[in-house]
Design an enzyme around this catalytic site. Structure first.
Site, PDB file in Angstrom:
ATOM      1  CD  GLN A 263      -2.809  -1.058  -0.140  1.00 47.09           C
ATOM      2  OE1 GLN A 263      -3.518  -0.095  -0.410  1.00 47.09           O
ATOM      3  NE2 GLN A 263      -2.708  -2.107  -0.953  1.00 47.09           N
ATOM      4  CG  HIS A 266      -1.592   2.819  -3.733  1.00 49.15           C
ATOM      5  ND1 HIS A 266      -2.289   2.823  -4.912  1.00 49.15           N
ATOM      6  CD2 HIS A 266      -1.876   1.631  -3.152  1.00 49.15           C
ATOM      7  CE1 HIS A 266      -2.962   1.696  -5.042  1.00 49.15           C
ATOM      8  NE2 HIS A 266      -2.723   0.946  -3.983  1.00 49.15           N
ATOM      9  CD  GLU A 332      -8.278   2.690   1.316  1.00 46.16           C
ATOM     10  OE1 GLU A 332      -8.717   2.765   0.158  1.00 46.16           O
ATOM     11  OE2 GLU A 332      -7.117   3.058   1.627  1.00 46.16           O
ATOM     12  CG  HIS A 333      -7.051  -1.506   2.340  1.00 48.72           C
ATOM     13  ND1 HIS A 333      -6.484  -0.309   1.934  1.00 48.72           N
ATOM     14  CD2 HIS A 333      -7.760  -1.966   1.281  1.00 48.72           C
ATOM     15  CE1 HIS A 333      -6.840  -0.063   0.686  1.00 48.72           C
ATOM     16  NE2 HIS A 333      -7.619  -1.038   0.265  1.00 48.72           N
ATOM     17  CG  ASP A 366      -5.711  -3.198  -3.782  1.00 49.61           C
ATOM     18  OD1 ASP A 366      -6.641  -2.591  -3.228  1.00 49.61           O
ATOM     19  OD2 ASP A 366      -4.517  -3.059  -3.454  1.00 49.61           O
ATOM     20  CG  HIS A 425     -50.697  18.122   8.178  1.00 52.00           C
ATOM     21  ND1 HIS A 425     -50.410  19.446   7.963  1.00 52.00           N
ATOM     22  CD2 HIS A 425     -49.583  17.424   7.830  1.00 52.00           C
ATOM     23  CE1 HIS A 425     -49.164  19.554   7.514  1.00 52.00           C
ATOM     24  NE2 HIS A 425     -48.643  18.328   7.415  1.00 52.00           N
TER      25      HIS A 425
END
Length: 434
Positions: A263, A266, A332-333, A366, A425
């Site tokens: 990761q 990235h 996230e992961h 992924d 109403h």
């Protein structure tokens, strides 16, 4: 290589953990002014503004902002056979995973002749953003397009930054993935301007506005999505990628190191965190990292990411404390590499996606797990979910009462309407029986 955060022997509250978790210093608000300006340019000047922005940010002025169907078909034909096979496998697996996210209609009978139906209706049109930059992301095409198609979306527009290396068109592998999925509306536009184009439309380009925008991007894309949210739906404000590995002494330090690196490659702002109750594992991972980092293609940015403030090795007293730290972080992961990962999973509340056991690395998610890799970052997993078919669906309540069923509750409606100071109403109901 990674800095150490030793929480052993400390009784930390949730608030204290939230203050301790390492984060990349990225705030979409810091890019809001620039993003708003770029969006306004597109609203006023249309495709001319998009061409100017491409020249300014991508270093090329495309001959055409919309990619032709012929170019998309040619990109499909030119796909490397191995890449095509892998993409087709990913498409099928993500399609299977997405189908499970489409709920069926339900009918609740609240009384005789009185029912409330739930039905799920897809949005009409979506815009999908596929980033350019340091890598090529045909997998993001799959992850965005497939759940929209499974949800039943009838109109899909895909945008991706123009590539100088390919004459100002979208990267051919991205185009090939779009073609495999039957997407023929593709634009070579990127950044905040592209988000503005999707939200407001570009009449002189024939680009109609969309209802929902999804897909990751840089801080300017995230800022632009924040600015247009409300006019359109968005999936999330995606930030730099994150991996948190929760491991004990049973984990293989070399594999843990590989997963952290996977990761970190990235982006320089990517976050890689190891949380463990084993000092021996922590030391072994730290010892393995330098050699593995040096051997990887993106060694420069991996090293920056791993030594940044957003990455750390966190020592805790036990896996319960490790899970508490992970829940505060909301990764996230999340990888669970423990002697009993299923038991560890029971301790987990917050994560975009969870990978259980040594044979379920984040890299699997992924590409080919069948899950979606567009996930909440920056702690947003505490309140939001991964992209899925549900992102493109709206729940509608359909109310159907017959006359006797309405008559049964008419007096109560009148009573509540008068209590709220809204007598009309009640009168609207009473009029049906006068």
């Amino acid at each position: 290589m990674m800095h150490l955060l030793d929480l052993r022997g400390q009784a930390t509250t949730r608030a204290e953990l939230l203050a301790l978790v390492p984060r990349a210093q990225v705030d979409p608000a810091s890019a809001a002014k620039s993003a708003a300006s770029l969006i306004d340019e597109v609203r006023v000047r249309g495709s001319a503004a998009l061409l100017d922005q491409a020249e300014r940010f991508d270093g090329i002025r495309p001959e055409s902002l919309r990619v032709s169907s012929e170019d998309i078909a040619a990109a499909v034909a030119a796909l490397d056979p191995g890449v095509r096979t892998a993409l087709e496998a990913a498409i099928e697996r993500v399609r299977e995973g997405s189908r499970a996210q489409v709920p069926g209609p339900t009918v609740t009978v609240v009384a005789d002749g009185a029912e409330v139906r739930q039905r799920f209706v897809p949005v009409s049109r979506v815009g999908l953003y596929v980033p350019g930059g340091k890598a090529v992301y045909p997998s993001s095409v799959v992850m965005n397009v497939v759940p929209a198609q499974v949800a039943g979306v009838g109109s899909i527009a895909l945008v991706s930054p123009p590539q100088k290396a390919f004459g100002g068109s979208v990267h051919p592998v991205v185009l090939g993935a779009a073609g495999l999925l039957g997407i023929d509306e593709v634009y070579a536009i990127g950044g905040a301007g592209a988000i503005g184009a999707l939200a407001y439309g570009v009449p002189d380009l024939g680009l109609d506005p969309v209802d929902v925008i999804t897909g990751p991007g840089n801080v300017f894309v995230a800022a632009a999505k924040r600015l247009v949210a409300g006019r359109v739906g968005i999936d999330s404000e995606a930030g730099p990628t994150e991996i948190l590995v929760l491991a004990d002494r049973s984990a293989d330090p070399r594999l843990v190191a590989h997963d952290l690196i996977s990761q970190a490659e990235h982006d320089e702002l990517a976050a890689a965190i190891l949380v463990t109750d084993s000092e021996e594992l922590a030391d072994a991972v730290q010892a393995a990292l330098p050699g593995l980092v040096a051997a990887t293609a993106a060694a420069g940015r991996v090293e920056i990411a791993l030594t940044g403030v957003q990455s750390a090795v966190v020592l805790v007293d036990d896996l319960g404390a490790g899970a508490a730290f992970s829940n505060a972080y909301g990764p996230e992961h999340l990888e669970l590499v423990t002697a009993d990962p299923e038991a560890t999973l029971e301790l987990i509340e917050n994560a975009g996606a969870v990978f259980v056991g040594e044979s379920s690395p984040v890299s699997l998610g992924d590409y080919l797990a069948g899950s979606n890799h567009v996930l909440p970052t920056g702690g947003a997993s505490r309140f939001s979910s991964a992209l899925g078919a549900h992102t493109f669906l709206r729940s509608q309540q359909v109310v159907k009462y017959d006359r006797p069923a309405l008559h049964e509750v008419a007096d109560r409606i009148v009573t509540l309407a008068e209590a709220e100071g809204l007598p009309a109403h009640g009168e609207a109901v009473a009029a049906r029986f006068s």
